[in-house]
Design a protein around this motif. Sequence first.
Motif, PDB file in Angstrom:
ATOM      1  N   GLU A 162      10.927  32.468 -19.293  1.00  0.00           N
ATOM      2  CA  GLU A 162      11.120  33.247 -18.069  1.00  0.00           C
ATOM      3  C   GLU A 162      10.463  34.614 -18.222  1.00  0.00           C
ATOM      4  O   GLU A 162      10.568  35.256 -19.273  1.00  0.00           O
ATOM      5  CB  GLU A 162      12.616  33.419 -17.780  1.00  0.00           C
ATOM      6  N   THR A 163       9.779  35.049 -17.186  1.00  0.00           N
ATOM      7  CA  THR A 163       9.107  36.348 -17.249  1.00  0.00           C
ATOM      8  C   THR A 163      10.124  37.488 -17.178  1.00  0.00           C
ATOM      9  O   THR A 163      11.131  37.407 -16.469  1.00  0.00           O
ATOM     10  CB  THR A 163       8.090  36.500 -16.106  1.00  0.00           C
ATOM     11  N   ASP A 164       9.837  38.543 -17.906  1.00  0.00           N
ATOM     12  CA  ASP A 164      10.672  39.744 -17.942  1.00  0.00           C
ATOM     13  C   ASP A 164       9.804  40.924 -17.512  1.00  0.00           C
ATOM     14  O   ASP A 164       8.870  41.299 -18.234  1.00  0.00           O
ATOM     15  CB  ASP A 164      11.218  39.960 -19.354  1.00  0.00           C
ATOM     16  N   PRO A 165      10.065  41.525 -16.356  1.00  0.00           N
ATOM     17  CA  PRO A 165       9.213  42.612 -15.872  1.00  0.00           C
ATOM     18  C   PRO A 165       9.185  43.816 -16.802  1.00  0.00           C
ATOM     19  O   PRO A 165       8.242  44.622 -16.729  1.00  0.00           O
ATOM     20  CB  PRO A 165       9.827  42.972 -14.513  1.00  0.00           C
ATOM     21  N   GLN A 166      10.190  43.936 -17.673  1.00  0.00           N
ATOM     22  CA  GLN A 166      10.220  45.061 -18.607  1.00  0.00           C
ATOM     23  C   GLN A 166       9.327  44.817 -19.824  1.00  0.00           C
ATOM     24  O   GLN A 166       8.864  45.771 -20.447  1.00  0.00           O
ATOM     25  CB  GLN A 166      11.661  45.314 -19.086  1.00  0.00           C
ATOM     26  N   VAL A 170       2.378  40.504 -15.596  1.00  0.00           N
ATOM     27  CA  VAL A 170       1.782  39.289 -15.044  1.00  0.00           C
ATOM     28  C   VAL A 170       0.367  39.596 -14.564  1.00  0.00           C
ATOM     29  O   VAL A 170       0.160  40.472 -13.719  1.00  0.00           O
ATOM     30  CB  VAL A 170       2.629  38.730 -13.887  1.00  0.00           C
ATOM     31  N   MET A 171      -0.585  38.855 -15.091  1.00  0.00           N
ATOM     32  CA  MET A 171      -1.997  39.066 -14.728  1.00  0.00           C
ATOM     33  C   MET A 171      -2.384  38.225 -13.510  1.00  0.00           C
ATOM     34  O   MET A 171      -3.041  38.698 -12.595  1.00  0.00           O
ATOM     35  CB  MET A 171      -2.898  38.728 -15.916  1.00  0.00           C
ATOM     36  N   MET A 172      -1.951  36.959 -13.508  1.00  0.00           N
ATOM     37  CA  MET A 172      -2.307  36.057 -12.410  1.00  0.00           C
ATOM     38  C   MET A 172      -1.456  34.800 -12.501  1.00  0.00           C
ATOM     39  O   MET A 172      -0.784  34.565 -13.510  1.00  0.00           O
ATOM     40  CB  MET A 172      -3.792  35.683 -12.478  1.00  0.00           C
ATOM     41  N   TYR A 187      -2.117  36.282 -22.494  1.00  0.00           N
ATOM     42  CA  TYR A 187      -3.482  36.800 -22.520  1.00  0.00           C
ATOM     43  C   TYR A 187      -3.634  37.841 -23.620  1.00  0.00           C
ATOM     44  O   TYR A 187      -4.640  37.861 -24.343  1.00  0.00           O
ATOM     45  CB  TYR A 187      -3.811  37.411 -21.154  1.00  0.00           C
ATOM     46  N   GLN A 188      -2.647  38.699 -23.771  1.00  0.00           N
ATOM     47  CA  GLN A 188      -2.652  39.712 -24.829  1.00  0.00           C
ATOM     48  C   GLN A 188      -1.202  40.030 -25.201  1.00  0.00           C
ATOM     49  O   GLN A 188      -0.412  40.358 -24.318  1.00  0.00           O
ATOM     50  CB  GLN A 188      -3.352  40.995 -24.363  1.00  0.00           C
ATOM     51  N   ALA A 200       3.582  46.230 -22.925  1.00  0.00           N
ATOM     52  CA  ALA A 200       4.020  44.940 -22.394  1.00  0.00           C
ATOM     53  C   ALA A 200       2.980  43.865 -22.684  1.00  0.00           C
ATOM     54  O   ALA A 200       1.774  44.148 -22.744  1.00  0.00           O
ATOM     55  CB  ALA A 200       4.259  45.051 -20.897  1.00  0.00           C
ATOM     56  N   ALA A 201       3.436  42.641 -22.865  1.00  0.00           N
ATOM     57  CA  ALA A 201       2.512  41.521 -23.082  1.00  0.00           C
ATOM     58  C   ALA A 201       1.877  41.132 -21.748  1.00  0.00           C
ATOM     59  O   ALA A 201       2.549  41.061 -20.725  1.00  0.00           O
ATOM     60  CB  ALA A 201       3.263  40.343 -23.681  1.00  0.00           C
ATOM     61  N   GLN A 202       0.572  40.896 -21.776  1.00  0.00           N
ATOM     62  CA  GLN A 202      -0.142  40.437 -20.581  1.00  0.00           C
ATOM     63  C   GLN A 202      -0.118  38.920 -20.568  1.00  0.00           C
ATOM     64  O   GLN A 202      -0.588  38.274 -21.517  1.00  0.00           O
ATOM     65  CB  GLN A 202      -1.585  40.961 -20.573  1.00  0.00           C
ATOM     66  N   VAL A 203       0.465  38.361 -19.473  1.00  0.00           N
ATOM     67  CA  VAL A 203       0.646  36.916 -19.424  1.00  0.00           C
ATOM     68  C   VAL A 203       0.176  36.371 -18.104  1.00  0.00           C
ATOM     69  O   VAL A 203       0.037  37.099 -17.108  1.00  0.00           O
ATOM     70  CB  VAL A 203       2.150  36.557 -19.633  1.00  0.00           C
TER      71      VAL A 203
END
Length: 209
Positions: A162-166, A170-172, A187-188, A200-203
């Motif tokens: 699940e994505t966590d905005p903190q 989100v790239m795309m 992605y990174q 933050a991790a780029q996903v």
Amino acid sequence: MTDEEVTEQVREDAEEQAEDAEAETETEDHLGPTSTKLVAEVATQDANLATELEGHLAQLEADREEARERADELESKLKRKQADFQNYKKRAKKRQEQMKDRATEDLVENLLDVRDNLVRAVEDDHENVESLKEGVEMTLKELDRVFEGENVEAIDPDPGTETDPQRHEVMMQVESDQPEGTVADVYQPGYEMGEKVLRAAQVTVSDGE
């Protein structure tokens, strides 16, 4: 009126006047001492009252002086407390700055070995790519060791998380077999230190189709 009647009237008037004068004299003799006594009593009460008022005023003056001294003492204590608090704030700020500088020095000192390994990896003559790769991998392990010592961890979520905005940027959205809105790929990676997100991790996220 006959002469005898006139004489009798004059005599009666004289007697009445004499009686009135005697009565007045008696009244004066009676009221004189009483008035003097009342005046004396009033004067005594006034003197006592004046003495009591002077004593009361003296006590009020003493109380006021004591209250003023107490106020001066409290004001002096307050000023000392304020000065002590300001000094404490300065010392605390200085200690904080020293701890921050020390932490930075320790981190840089630990990274010096990593830099030395990178310099050697670039400058050394490598017979093949595998040799260079081994040197870079050793340097990466050294860097990871430094990060671990500083409580730095990577943010690298698995697919389907699940994505966590903190913690995730989100790239795309992409086509993926993962549930809609979950992480499809990283992605990174990101990094966090303790409970603070450094990056933050780029996903990418799955569109669920």
